[in-house]
Write an enzyme that holds these catalytic residues in place. Structure first.
Site, PDB file in Angstrom:
ATOM      1  N   ALA A   1       0.834  -1.204   0.000  1.00  0.00           N
ATOM      2  CA  ALA A   1       0.000   0.000   0.000  1.00  0.00           C
ATOM      3  C   ALA A   1       0.867   1.251   0.000  1.00  0.00           C
ATOM      4  CB  ALA A   1      -0.941  -0.003   1.211  1.00  0.00           C
ATOM      5  N   TYR A   2       1.878   1.266   0.856  1.00  0.00           N
ATOM      6  CA  TYR A   2       2.775   2.417   0.919  1.00  0.00           C
ATOM      7  C   TYR A   2       3.487   2.615  -0.416  1.00  0.00           C
ATOM      8  CZ  TYR A   2       6.366   5.585   2.719  1.00  0.00           C
ATOM      9  OH  TYR A   2       7.191   6.663   2.929  1.00  0.00           O
TER      10      TYR A   2
END
Length: 249
Positions: free
Chosen positions: A155-156
């Site tokens: 996600a990051y």
């Protein structure tokens, strides 16, 4: 902290994630160099402390993933400052540190909402004020994870890759209008965000840096100091690297 006296005389900045870490240090530099700053952050207690420490004109406790709150804060900030010349988006979270098949959906959504959607809302609402000046500098803080991807940080990595693509698009839209937009891609540096990560992940990211150490927040703040200044006049829609040799592209 090196200071370039008068570099920001008459300039007014909005800084997200401004209550701690990189955002707070950049704010302190801008004020020390003659500018005025408004700080946005999710943490009201940290904001209250940072306001006096930095010498900020005003602070706003808000969640950048709330577009209505961002729009209201942008208007209030412009009124408080008298104008807006600079936007620095450094608010961000890491999310879970697990493989994709185990990644919690709520964590994925929160990371994208803060790191990418929130950054978009901030740019969307502040750009009109910069265009009204015929002058502006935008610094969107991305990460080497947005260039290479870090395992167990999907996600990051995805959100930070989105920041790079978004900034390249925005910079080209604004080229020729007096407003410059660039992204910064730091490797991991010592900051409060590391508290969100297991030590194994920090060790992995250090191992990828040819210089063999994590960055210092002062190093990224110094680069932003240039990116947000009048001196940065012929580079836009680009990325600036502070990665100790990890991502030299």
């Amino acid at each position: 902290m090196s200071v370039f006296a008068g570099r920001y005389d008459g300039r007014c900045a909005i800084i997200t994630g401004g209550a701690s870490g990189l955002g707070k240090l950049v704010a302190a530099r801008i004020v020390a160099e003659g500018g005025k700053v408004v700080l946005w952050d999710l943490n009201p207690e940290a904001l209250a402390a940072a306001k006096d420490e930095v010498g900020a004109t005003r602070t706003y406790a808000l969640d950048v993933s709330d577009p209505a709150a961002v729009a209201a804060a942008a208007k209030d900030s412009a009124d408080a400052l008298g104008k807006v010349d600079i936007l620095i988006c450094s608010a961000g979270i890491t999310g879970a540190t697990v493989p994709v098949q185990e990644f919690p959906i709520d964590s994925w959504q929160r990371v994208i909402d803060i790191n990418l959607n929130g950054l978009f809302y901030c740019n969307r609402e502040v750009v009109p004020y910069l265009l009204a000046n015929g002058y502006g500098r935008i610094v969107n803080v991305s990460s080497v994870a947005g260039k290479e991807g870090n395992p167990n940080a999907s996600a990051y990595s995805a959100s930070k890759a989105g920041v790079i693509g978004f900034t390249k698009s925005l910079g080209k839209e604004l080229a020729g209008k007096g407003v410059i937009a660039n992204a910064l891609t730091p490797a991991t540096f010592e900051s409060p965000i590391l508290e969100q990560l297991p030590q194994s992940q920090v060790d992995y990211m250090r191992s990828k840096i040819p210089m063999g150490r994590l960055g210092y927040v002062e190093e990224s703040a110094a680069i932003i100091g240039f990116m947000a200044s009048e001196e940065c006049s012929f580079t836009t829609a680009s990325t600036f690297d502070t990665s100790g040799g990890r991502t030299t592209y």
